[in-house]
Design a protein around this motif. Structure first.
Motif, PDB file in Angstrom:
ATOM      1  N   GLU A 118       5.353 -10.067  -2.288  1.00  0.00           N
ATOM      2  CA  GLU A 118       6.152  -9.283  -3.239  1.00  0.00           C
ATOM      3  C   GLU A 118       7.633  -9.663  -3.203  1.00  0.00           C
ATOM      4  OE1 GLU A 118       4.879  -7.122  -5.510  1.00  0.00           O
ATOM      5  OE2 GLU A 118       2.919  -7.778  -4.773  1.00  0.00           O
ATOM      6  N   ASP A 119       7.972 -10.611  -2.361  1.00  0.00           N
ATOM      7  CA  ASP A 119       9.350 -11.089  -2.212  1.00  0.00           C
ATOM      8  C   ASP A 119      10.295 -10.013  -1.664  1.00  0.00           C
ATOM      9  OD1 ASP A 119      11.072 -13.275  -2.266  1.00  0.00           O
ATOM     10  OD2 ASP A 119      11.874 -12.744  -4.229  1.00  0.00           O
ATOM     11  N   TYR A 120       9.769  -9.158  -0.804  1.00  0.00           N
ATOM     12  CA  TYR A 120      10.583  -8.160  -0.101  1.00  0.00           C
ATOM     13  C   TYR A 120      10.947  -8.753   1.257  1.00  0.00           C
ATOM     14  CZ  TYR A 120       8.815  -4.859  -3.609  1.00  0.00           C
ATOM     15  OH  TYR A 120       8.495  -4.221  -4.781  1.00  0.00           O
ATOM     16  N   ARG A 121      12.069  -9.449   1.285  1.00  0.00           N
ATOM     17  CA  ARG A 121      12.476 -10.165   2.489  1.00  0.00           C
ATOM     18  C   ARG A 121      13.807  -9.624   2.994  1.00  0.00           C
ATOM     19  NH1 ARG A 121      10.429 -14.616  -0.893  1.00  0.00           N
ATOM     20  NH2 ARG A 121       8.373 -15.105  -0.075  1.00  0.00           N
ATOM     21  N   ASP A 144       5.840 -10.455   1.955  1.00  0.00           N
ATOM     22  CA  ASP A 144       6.183 -11.816   1.566  1.00  0.00           C
ATOM     23  C   ASP A 144       5.741 -12.103   0.125  1.00  0.00           C
ATOM     24  OD1 ASP A 144       7.254 -14.471   2.354  1.00  0.00           O
ATOM     25  OD2 ASP A 144       5.175 -15.093   2.014  1.00  0.00           O
TER      26      ASP A 144
END
Length: 165
Positions: free
Chosen positions: A44-47, A42
């Motif tokens: 690292e904005d890996y969604r 979350d």
């Protein structure tokens, strides 16, 4: 571009009364580690917009603790339970969306972590592929069918131990 989040389930135990490998739950450390990896994803904005998950108990529990929003489509399948690289690749190539989380087991996940990145891009794997290991890769393709061996660019690699340091 397509992004793959390749993850091995968090640490599982084998408590008394559990008869099969498929039904093994996460242990206390595994629950903590899965939550930590979820926070890292979350931050690292890996969604993902799609999750492909082995139907085993330990992968399902790992996914729950990652706290992926409930609106994200999830596909649980026995076909990913202890799947080999060919079966994992078929799942990837049949995926939809732009970012996919593939949550499965070793040895298949560890082998994929070596086979998907471009040649020479696996130095990060010195840490191995312990429970909870997560690799994020991008592929310069318009469709998942275009993903092939040694075609990914590694964006990140994380393990629970690395997070704890």
């Amino acid at each position: 571009m397509r992004r793959l989040i390749l993850m091995r389930h968090a640490k599982a135990g084998w408590p008394a009364g559990i008869a099969t490998d498929f039904d093994r739950p996460l242990d206390d450390k595994g629950r903590q580690d899965a939550h930590a990896i979820g926070r890292w994803l979350d931050a690292e904005d890996y969604r993902p917009d799609l999750v492909l998950c082995s139907a085993s108990r330990r992968t399902s529990e790992t996914l729950e603790l990652l706290e992926i929003p409930s609106a994200v489509k999830r596909i649980f399948t026995d076909r990913l339970y202890l799947a080999d690289t060919e079966r994992l690749m078929a799942a990837i190539q049949g995926a939809e969306g732009s970012t996919v989380l593939l949550l499965a087991h070793n040895p298949g996940v560890a082998e994929m972590a070596h086979l998907l990145p471009r040649v020479g891009a696996t130095a990060h794997l010195a840490a191995g592929s312990p429970p909870g290991a997560t690799m994020v890769m991008s592929f310069e393709v318009d469709d998942w069918r275009g993903v092939h061996w040694h075609s990914g660019d590694v964006q990140a690699y994380m393990t629970p131990r690395m997070l704890a340091q």
